[in-house]
Write a protein that holds these residues in place. Sequence first.
Motif, mmCIF file in Angstrom:
data_model
loop_
_atom_site.group_PDB
_atom_site.id
_atom_site.type_symbol
_atom_site.label_atom_id
_atom_site.label_comp_id
_atom_site.label_asym_id
_atom_site.label_seq_id
_atom_site.Cartn_x
_atom_site.Cartn_y
_atom_site.Cartn_z
ATOM 1 N N GLU A 112 4.902 3.931 -9.789
ATOM 2 C CA GLU A 112 3.680 3.799 -10.578
ATOM 3 C C GLU A 112 2.504 4.567 -9.979
ATOM 4 O O GLU A 112 1.725 5.189 -10.709
ATOM 5 C CB GLU A 112 3.320 2.316 -10.709
ATOM 6 N N ARG A 113 2.364 4.542 -8.676
ATOM 7 C CA ARG A 113 1.176 5.126 -8.052
ATOM 8 C C ARG A 113 1.354 6.579 -7.626
ATOM 9 O O ARG A 113 0.368 7.273 -7.392
ATOM 10 C CB ARG A 113 0.776 4.288 -6.830
ATOM 11 N N ASP A 171 0.831 -1.196 0.000
ATOM 12 C CA ASP A 171 0.000 0.000 0.000
ATOM 13 C C ASP A 171 0.868 1.249 0.000
ATOM 14 O O ASP A 171 1.987 1.254 0.532
ATOM 15 C CB ASP A 171 -0.928 0.022 1.213
ATOM 16 N N ALA A 196 5.997 0.253 -6.777
ATOM 17 C CA ALA A 196 4.688 0.780 -6.399
ATOM 18 C C ALA A 196 4.738 2.293 -6.237
ATOM 19 O O ALA A 196 3.819 3.008 -6.660
ATOM 20 C CB ALA A 196 4.219 0.114 -5.103
ATOM 21 N N VAL A 221 -4.907 8.609 -3.706
ATOM 22 C CA VAL A 221 -3.977 7.957 -2.785
ATOM 23 C C VAL A 221 -4.623 7.849 -1.406
ATOM 24 O O VAL A 221 -5.250 8.793 -0.926
ATOM 25 C CB VAL A 221 -2.653 8.758 -2.687
#
Length: 245
Positions: A194-195, A127, A191, A145
């Motif tokens: 990308e996020r 996460d 992660a 987010v």
Amino acid sequence: MAHVSIHREDIELEDPVLVEGLPGLGLVGKIAVDHLVDAFEMAHYASCHCKGLPEVAVYDADGHGVEPPVRIHADERRNLLVLQSDIPISPSAAEEFASCVTGWFAEVDALPLFVTGTQRRDQETTDVFGIATGDAGSRLDDLGVKTPGERGVVSGPTGALVYQASMNDLDSLGFIVEASPQFPDPAAAKALLERAVEPVADIEVDTDALIERAQEISEAKEKLAKRMQEAGDERSQAQPVGMFQ
């Protein structure tokens, strides 16, 4: 005198996004920033000469030159900056270092993206949570987010950077990424890119190599990760705090 010295006056940037990559839990920011520098062949744009940083010279296998341990790289086409460090920054130097570079962030109108790791709760997921200073919180809402699930504290040099940004009312985003507390974590860096980094900076990054080369990356970063583990609670990380602590 503490300062950031620019080496490439020929590079022009306008309201750039800056990704912070100081070594911390899981080496998430460090791995992500090193990948950006390599993938985009980013130029060595500036050097950090801040009080408390060790006066050491960094050399590479591909040349005879040396570099300072804490550097800023730039990609003019992508309007992107990264803060790259080859050394852990001592907690005793964190306050002065943060004050030194935060002033420079404001001078160049950069939007800093601060990065810290937090111990992964589920081995199957990674996460990414967001925090913000100044008026940047709406950007996190636009990205979708997650907010942190509990009250916590960002410690170490990254915590000092977030604190300085808040005290100076500087717009910044902070990303708390679930990662391994024991080993370099390329999956967590993937992660993050990308996020968070891709959508905020409006760039595309080939992140497949981070997983394909996970073992190689982990081995390359193993010594630094061991030094960070030995630092214990002094390293940059996000941790939950009890209601009455």
